[in-house]
Write a protein that holds these residues in place. Structure first.
Motif, short mmCIF file in Angstrom:
data_model
loop_
_atom_site.label_atom_id
_atom_site.label_comp_id
_atom_site.label_asym_id
_atom_site.label_seq_id
_atom_site.Cartn_x
_atom_site.Cartn_y
_atom_site.Cartn_z
N UNK A 37 0.85 -1.19 0.00
CA UNK A 37 0.00 0.00 0.00
C UNK A 37 0.88 1.24 0.00
N UNK A 38 0.82 2.02 -1.06
CA UNK A 38 1.63 3.23 -1.13
C UNK A 38 1.17 4.25 -0.10
N UNK A 39 -0.12 4.25 0.18
CA UNK A 39 -0.64 5.19 1.19
C UNK A 39 -0.03 4.90 2.56
N UNK A 40 0.05 3.62 2.91
CA UNK A 40 0.66 3.25 4.20
C UNK A 40 2.15 3.56 4.21
N UNK A 41 2.81 3.32 3.08
CA UNK A 41 4.24 3.62 2.98
C UNK A 41 4.49 5.12 3.12
N UNK A 42 3.62 5.92 2.51
CA UNK A 42 3.74 7.38 2.60
C UNK A 42 3.54 7.84 4.04
N UNK A 43 2.59 7.26 4.72
CA UNK A 43 2.33 7.62 6.11
C UNK A 43 3.50 7.22 7.00
N UNK A 44 4.11 6.07 6.71
CA UNK A 44 5.25 5.61 7.50
C UNK A 44 6.45 6.55 7.31
N UNK A 45 6.71 6.95 6.07
CA UNK A 45 7.80 7.87 5.81
C UNK A 45 7.55 9.21 6.50
N UNK A 46 6.32 9.70 6.39
CA UNK A 46 5.98 10.97 7.02
C UNK A 46 6.15 10.89 8.54
N UNK A 56 6.05 13.07 -4.45
CA UNK A 56 5.58 12.60 -5.75
C UNK A 56 6.72 12.06 -6.59
N UNK A 57 7.88 12.74 -6.54
CA UNK A 57 9.04 12.27 -7.30
C UNK A 57 9.53 10.92 -6.76
N UNK A 58 9.55 10.78 -5.45
CA UNK A 58 9.98 9.51 -4.87
C UNK A 58 9.02 8.39 -5.24
N UNK A 59 7.74 8.70 -5.30
CA UNK A 59 6.76 7.69 -5.72
C UNK A 59 6.97 7.31 -7.18
N UNK A 60 7.29 8.31 -8.02
CA UNK A 60 7.60 8.02 -9.42
C UNK A 60 8.80 7.09 -9.53
N UNK A 61 9.82 7.36 -8.72
CA UNK A 61 11.02 6.51 -8.71
C UNK A 61 10.66 5.09 -8.29
N UNK A 62 9.81 4.99 -7.26
CA UNK A 62 9.41 3.66 -6.79
C UNK A 62 8.67 2.90 -7.87
N UNK A 63 7.75 3.58 -8.56
CA UNK A 63 7.01 2.92 -9.63
C UNK A 63 7.92 2.47 -10.75
N UNK A 64 8.92 3.29 -11.07
CA UNK A 64 9.85 2.94 -12.14
C UNK A 64 10.70 1.75 -11.74
N UNK A 65 11.27 1.78 -10.53
CA UNK A 65 12.17 0.72 -10.08
C UNK A 65 11.44 -0.61 -9.91
N UNK A 66 10.31 -0.57 -9.20
CA UNK A 66 9.58 -1.82 -8.97
C UNK A 66 8.94 -2.33 -10.25
#
Length: 295
Positions: free
Chosen positions: A70-79, A140-150
Motif C-alpha cells: 500500500x503506497x498510502x501506508x508507505x507514505x504515512x510511514x515515511x511521514x 511525488x518524485x519519490x513515488x515516481x522513482x518507486x514505480x519505475x524501479x519496482x
C-alpha cells in the motif's frame, strides 16, 4: 554466420545490460545509502543533525526502492519518520533548535494537537519551508522513482536470466569459442559505454545527471531547492558516489565474466586442438584405406 555465433552476439549484448543492472542493484542496497549518506550528508545547512539525515536517508531509500503493498501506508510511514525527526530536532536544547522558526514549531504543534496524520503534519511543515520536511513535489518524485524501479525490476531480472540461459546453451553445446566471445565481448561493450558516460560525467556531471533523469521523468518534477530536506539527505556528492558504486560494481562483475571467458578460451583452444588431431588421424586412416584399395 552460424546460429551459435548469432546467439553469442545476442548473449554479449544481453550480458552487457545485465552487468549494468548488477551495478544498479548494488546502488539500491541499504548499506550503500547508509555509507554514502554517512559520508556526505553533513547537515551543516540543515535543521537536522548529521545522524538524523543519515537515518532519514535510509528511510527514504526504503520508500523509494522497496515494493509496497500500500503506497498510502508507505507514505504515512515515511511521514511519521520525518515528523519524529522534526519533533526531536526542534525540541528545546536540541543541537539544531535554533534552526527551527517559531512558525515551524507552532505548525508542528497545531497539526499534532488537531490529531492530524503524519502526512498532514509533514505537508504543513513543508509549506513553512522544504528545509523542514519533504513537500508534495518531493514525495511525488519519490513515488515516481518507486514505480519505475519496482515496475522494471522483473524485466531487468529477466534480462539476467536470458544471459544465463544463453551461456548455459552455448556451454551445453560445447561451443566454447562462442561462449568465450559472449563472456569477453559483454564486459567490453559495458566498458565502452562506461567510458563514454564517464567522460561525459567528468566534463559535465550535472548535464549527465539531467539527461539521465529526463529519460524517465517529466521536466521540472525532479529539481528541488539546494537546501531542501531531500537535497540535504542526497547532495550532489551522494549521487557522484552512487555513480562510482554503480560503475565499480558493474566493472567488478564484468571482470569475473571476462575471467570466465579466458577459461573458456583455453577450453576452446583445447577443443580445437583435439578436433585437429582427430581430423589428422581420420585423414591418415583414409589414406591408409586408399592404399589398401589400390593393392
Amino acid at each position: 554466420m552460424g546460429s551459435d555465433s548469432i546467439l553469442a552476439g545476442i548473449g554479449a549484448t544481453v550480458l552487457a545490460v545485465t552487468l549494468l543492472v548488477c551495478g544498479f542493484a548494488a546502488c539500491c542496497l541499504p548499506v550503500t545509502t547508509a555509507s554514502l549518506a554517512g559520508a556526505v550528508s553533513t547537515g551543516a545547512d540543515s535543521p537536522y543533525t548529521h545522524e538524523q539525515l543519515v537515518e532519514l536517508a535510509q528511510e527514504t531509500r526504503a520508500f523509494t526502492v522497496d515494493a509496497h503493498s500500500s503506497m498510502e501506508e508507505a507514505r504515512e510511514s515515511l511521514a511519521a519518520d520525518v515528523v519524529a525527526a522534526a519533533r526531536e530536532a526542534s525540541a528545546e536544547g536540541a543541537p539544531k533548535y535554533s534552526q527551527w522558526t517559531q512558525k515551524a514549531k507552532q505548525v508542528l504543534g497545531d497539526v499534532e494537537g488537531e490529531g492530524g496524520t503524519a502526512v498532514a503534519t509533514m505537508d504543513a511543515l513543508a509549506k513553512v519551508s522544504d528545509r523542514y520536511a519533504l513537500d508534495a513535489a518531493a514525495v511525488s518524485h519519490l513515488e515516481d522513482c518507486n514505480g519505475l524501479i519496482t515496475g522494471l525490476s522483473s524485466y531487468l531480472g529477466m534480462i539476467g536470466v536470458a544471459a544465463l540461459i544463453i551461456a548455459l546453451v552455448l556451454g551445453f553445446r560445447k561451443q566454447f569459442a562462442a561462449l568465450t566471445f559472449m563472456l569477453r565481448m559483454g564486459p567490453a561493450l559495458l566498458l565502452a559505454v562506461l567510458v563514454i558516460l564517464g567522460l561525459w560525467g567528468v566534463i559535465d556531471f550535472n548535464g549527465l545527471f539531467a539527461a539521465f533523469h529526463s529519460l524517465f521523468f517529466l521536466e521540472g518534477t525532479w529539481t528541488f531547492n539546494y537546501d531542501s530536506l531531500l537535497i540535504s539527505m542526497y547532495p550532489i556528492d551522494f549521487w557522484m558516489g552512487m555513480g562510482a558504486v554503480w560503475v565499480g560494481s558493474a566493472i567488478g562483475v564484468g571482470l569475473l565474466c571476462f575471467a570466465a571467458g579466458c577459461l573458456f578460451a583455453w577450453k576452446a583452444q583445447v577443443q580445437h586442438r583435439e578436433l585437429e588431431e582427430a581430423a589428422a588421424a581420420e585423414a591418415a586412416r583414409s589414406k591408409k584405406r586408399r592404399k589398401k584399395g589400390r593393392r
